[in-house]
Design an enzyme around this catalytic site. Structure first.
Site: not given
Ligand code: AMP
Ligand code: ZN
Length: 114
Positions: A93, A100-101
């Site tokens: 997902g 990112h961690l």
């Molecule tokens: P992943 O599914 O590991 O790629 O996680 C991406 C994460 O980024 C998700 O938990 C989102 O809620 C978070 N996310 C997306 N856009 C932003 C944003 N502008 N600021 C903070 N978190 C974000």
């Protein structure tokens, strides 16, 4: 390349709740928190994900993990426990293609995750 949202956050061109920053990384609160503590730690330089890491990123990835120690203390989950997660690719997902961690804590986390 399309604009990368996490590069924009690191450059402060879009708003976020930054909780830690140094010359190599930025940490900010996840916009859709999955736990009382949900912080994302990213490198300032664009790396698409864990599968794009190179030998030269060794120190950077180690630094990202070490930064989580301080964040865990700052957010009071150092003692009670927390989880570090890196999603890679569709089955995990991964939604944002900038490494990112996830630091998750503040509640009892289920294992295995869904
Ligand atoms: P992943 O599914 O590991 O790629 O996680 C991406 C994460 O980024 C998700 O938990 C989102 O809620 C978070 N996310 C997306 N856009 C932003 C944003 N502008 N600021 C903070 N978190 C974000
Ligand atoms: Zn990026």
């Amino acid at each position: 390349m399309e604009k990368c949202i996490f590069c924009e956050i690191a450059a402060k061109r879009i708003e976020s709740q930054i909780v830690y920053e140094d010359e190599k990384v930025v940490a900010f609160k996840d916009i859709h928190p999955q736990a009382p503590v949900h912080i994302l730690i990213i490198p300032k330089k664009h790396i698409a994900g864990v599968t794009s890491l190179e030998e030269a990123d060794n120190e950077l990835i180690g630094h990202m993990v070490l930064v989580t120690q301080q964040l865990a203390k700052d957010f009071s989950v150092y003692q009670c426990g927390f989880r570090l997660v890196v999603n890679s690719g569709p089955d995990a997902g991964q939604a944002v293609n900038h490494l990112h961690l996830h630091l998750l804590g503040g509640r009892r986390l289920k294992w295995p995750p869904g």
